[in-house]
Design a protein around this motif. Structure first.
Motif, short mmCIF file in Angstrom:
data_model
loop_
_atom_site.label_atom_id
_atom_site.label_comp_id
_atom_site.label_asym_id
_atom_site.label_seq_id
_atom_site.Cartn_x
_atom_site.Cartn_y
_atom_site.Cartn_z
N ALA A 292 36.46 46.42 29.49
CA ALA A 292 36.24 45.12 30.68
C ALA A 292 36.23 44.16 30.83
N LEU A 293 36.59 43.24 32.27
CA LEU A 293 36.72 42.25 32.25
C LEU A 293 35.53 42.16 33.58
N VAL A 294 34.91 41.07 33.85
CA VAL A 294 33.42 40.69 34.76
C VAL A 294 33.72 39.71 35.58
N ILE A 295 34.04 40.12 36.83
CA ILE A 295 34.60 38.89 37.59
C ILE A 295 33.70 38.56 38.78
N GLY A 296 32.86 37.40 39.16
CA GLY A 296 32.21 37.06 39.97
C GLY A 296 31.48 35.75 38.64
N PRO A 297 30.51 35.18 39.91
CA PRO A 297 29.73 34.01 39.80
C PRO A 297 29.20 33.98 37.79
N ALA A 298 29.23 33.21 37.09
CA ALA A 298 29.25 33.43 35.72
C ALA A 298 27.90 33.57 34.82
N GLU A 299 26.84 32.71 36.38
CA GLU A 299 25.21 33.40 35.41
C GLU A 299 25.50 35.03 35.92
N PRO B 2 32.90 27.74 33.25
CA PRO B 2 31.87 27.94 31.81
C PRO B 2 30.42 27.65 32.87
N ASP B 3 29.51 28.84 32.30
CA ASP B 3 28.15 28.44 32.97
C ASP B 3 27.05 27.53 31.68
N GLY B 4 28.02 27.52 30.27
CA GLY B 4 27.34 26.51 29.23
C GLY B 4 26.20 27.46 29.06
N THR B 5 25.45 28.76 28.88
CA THR B 5 24.93 29.23 28.41
C THR B 5 24.93 30.62 27.25
N GLY B 6 26.78 29.87 26.97
CA GLY B 6 26.49 31.27 25.95
C GLY B 6 27.05 32.54 26.50
N GLY B 7 27.05 33.79 25.55
CA GLY B 7 27.26 35.17 26.18
C GLY B 7 28.93 35.07 25.69
N LEU B 8 29.16 36.31 26.41
CA LEU B 8 30.40 36.68 27.50
C LEU B 8 31.48 35.33 26.86
N PRO B 9 32.95 35.01 26.14
CA PRO B 9 33.86 33.59 27.30
C PRO B 9 34.61 33.90 28.23
N ILE C 153 45.94 41.90 27.22
CA ILE C 153 46.54 42.21 26.41
C ILE C 153 46.70 42.43 24.76
N GLN C 154 45.79 41.95 24.84
CA GLN C 154 45.11 41.35 22.41
C GLN C 154 43.69 42.60 23.09
N ASN C 155 42.56 42.51 24.84
CA ASN C 155 41.93 43.64 23.72
C ASN C 155 42.20 45.08 24.88
N GLY C 156 43.19 45.97 25.07
CA GLY C 156 43.55 45.98 26.17
C GLY C 156 42.80 46.66 27.28
N VAL C 157 42.52 45.77 28.34
CA VAL C 157 41.51 46.02 29.31
C VAL C 157 42.24 47.48 29.91
N ARG C 158 41.07 48.20 30.71
CA ARG C 158 41.19 49.43 31.20
C ARG C 158 40.00 49.19 32.44
N ALA C 159 39.39 48.35 32.67
CA ALA C 159 38.35 48.16 33.57
C ALA C 159 38.19 47.34 34.30
N VAL C 160 37.41 46.97 35.22
CA VAL C 160 37.17 45.60 36.31
C VAL C 160 36.10 45.42 36.67
N LEU C 161 34.90 44.51 36.69
CA LEU C 161 33.76 44.69 37.28
C LEU C 161 34.09 43.59 38.04
N ALA C 162 33.12 43.57 39.58
CA ALA C 162 33.41 43.56 40.74
C ALA C 162 32.27 43.13 40.82
N VAL C 163 31.10 41.42 40.22
CA VAL C 163 29.81 41.57 40.58
C VAL C 163 29.72 40.50 41.53
N HIS C 164 29.97 40.22 42.13
CA HIS C 164 29.87 39.28 43.39
C HIS C 164 30.63 40.26 45.07
N PRO C 165 30.01 39.76 45.94
CA PRO C 165 30.76 39.89 47.37
C PRO C 165 31.76 39.03 47.62
#
Length: 476
Positions: free
Chosen positions: A168-175, A202-209, A222-234
């Motif tokens: 999955a990819l997570v979409i929203g403010p980095a923190e 980037p948030d500069g705190t490490g974690g996921l790219p 393409i490289q990770n075969g992403v199958r889900a997206v999480l939108a974490v901010h309105p």
């Protein structure tokens, strides 16, 4: 139906505020409609309701076998099976539901199916009426079998999710996105494994790219075969609407995760966060039905309205001279231009004015007949030919000129997503009064809501509401 005769109000030009994320677009070389060409088809997900229908059908057959004598006939068994399947199992959401939370629902549906069977048998074959003992025995066997078989299905689904979680990819403010991603990674029972964050910086705190460009997002998908997206901010749904629609069309499931309001009531949970699935991809199952409706209705109306169209053309030719038909380039599905047809009710100064000026007419300066055509929307009847040709649909987002499409794409989040469906003669925004000098932002929101929740019945309702509006015309 709308016309091109008004100036956008200041409210229509208001830019929506919120999380200012990068405008992530597909990289060059993507297929039309925003699909990632190299995105491999995802492996089958354990979210299909088909196995639940199968096990519920098998449970209904087992329950029917408790009937004895003349009661055990093909017709009662078929009726019980049909009633059980028509009630329909709910579609499983991650995390995979358990049997105990579903027990009241399963028992309730089973009871309704048996009561319906008893009522039908008593009405049409009184001699074979079911006794209370037969009803209780059949209900108990079917409910127990349904729960047992569902437990086996859910166990299989959990095993698959643990062995092959959805990337999955997570979409929203980095923190916020990093916090949600970390929580999901700590809970493998979610069946979701975040591999990247999509944010403006980037948030500069490490974690996921953190991915900040369209090329990086495409590469990650393409490289990770992403199958889900999480939108974490309105704001992610509005500011990144185009990206969410593109990923949904590429086969990804889009989830809206409430990362900031623990009291927000939702039945589905992801690592403890309330969430709900967003149906972002355009429904394709009913596309043939929608096109059939377009052809039948537009063809019938063109035949019935033929004398009226001819009378309008003759009257326009007499009172306003040659050039009865007004042709203008508009942007249709997937950003493709087409030539829209209307009766000419005003003559712009030149082609540049017609293409770039929102207000091309002062209604007070129109001739009386032209003003009548505009007020009744009869000037737009020629668009039925566009519908018959396939340039447009009866119902859909209203098409706009290329000059304004280029402007609105930059100004209003989600405006470009309107073009994932064929444009229409009328639409959900129009029947809600968004015609003429009204907010483009509001129109965009209604258009995308129509596409996200499309159904053939919704099209019929919009057409009926449009017809009711024409009976009491207010102008367009």
């Amino acid at each position: 139906m709308t016309a091109e005769s008004t100036v956008p109000s200041p409210g229509a030009q208001r830019r929506e505020h919120g999380f200012s994320s990068v405008s992530v677009l597909p990289a060059q070389g993507t297929a039309p409609g925003g699909r990632f060409p190299a995105h491999r088809p995802p492996p089958p997900r354990p979210a299909s309701p088909v196995p639940l229908y199968v096990v519920d059908g098998a449970a209904a057959v087992l329950g029917a076998l408790t009937l004895t004598g003349t009661q055990l006939r093909p017709l009662p068994v078929t009726l019980l099976l049909a009633a059980s399947l028509l009630l329909g199992p709910p579609r499983a959401r991650p995390p995979v539901p358990g049997v105990l939370p579903e027990l009241p629902t399963v028992c309730g549906r089973t009871a309704v199916a048996w009561l319906a069977l008893a009522a039908l048998v008593a009405a049409y074959r009184p001699d074979d009426a079911l006794s209370a003992r037969a009803l209780l025995a059949g209900f108990a066997v079917q409910a127990a079998a349904s729960c047992a078989l569902r437990a086996a299905v859910y166990a299989r689904w959990r095993a698959v999710l643990l062995r092959r979680p959805s990337t999955a990819l997570v979409i929203g403010p980095a923190e916020t996105a990093q916090r949600v991603a970390a929580a999901v990674l700590r809970d493998p029972t979610c069946g979701v494994r975040p591999v990247g964050i999509v944010a403006d910086r980037p948030d500069g705190t490490g974690g996921l790219p953190v991915l900040t460009t369209g090329e990086e997002v495409e590469r990650a998908v393409i490289q990770n075969g992403v199958r889900a997206v999480l939108a974490v901010h309105p704001s992610a749904r509005t500011r990144q609407g185009s990206l969410l629609h593109t990923l949904a069309e590429a086969g990804c499931e889009v989830w809206e995760v409430d990362a900031g309001s623990p009291s927000y009531a939702r039945q589905e949970r992801l690592a403890g966060f309330p969430c709900r699935r967003l149906e972002m991809a355009v429904a394709r199952r009913g596309s043939a039905g929608k096109r059939t409706l377009d052809i039948l209705v537009s063809g019938t109306l063109l035949l019935l309205a033929g004398p009226l169209l001819l009378a309008c053309a003759v009257a326009l030719r007499i009172c306003d001279g040659p050039g009865v038909v007004f042709r203008q380039q508009r942007i249709g599905k997937d950003g493709r231009p087409f030539t829209l047809l209307k009766f000419r009710t005003h003559r712009p100064v030149d082609a540049h004015e017609a293409a770039t000026r929102w207000s091309v007419a002062n209604e007070d300066e129109m001739r009386g007949f032209c003003r009548m055509l505009r007020r009744t929307s009869f000037d737009e009847l020629l668009q039925l030919w566009n519908v018959l040709r396939g340039d447009m649909s009866l119902v859909g987002p209203r098409p706009e000129r290329p000059y304004f499409v280029a402007q609105f794409r930059k100004t209003y989040p989600g405006y470009a997503a309107r073009h994932r469906m064929r444009v229409g003669v009328t639409g959900l925004a129009q029947v809600h009064g968004l015609r003429g000098d009204t907010s483009i932002e509001d129109r965009c929101r209604f258009d995308n809501a129509y596409i996200d929740n499309w159904s053939l019945w919704q099209d019929v309702c919009i057409l009926l509401r449009t017809a009711a509006t024409l009976v009491r015309p207010t102008g367009s």
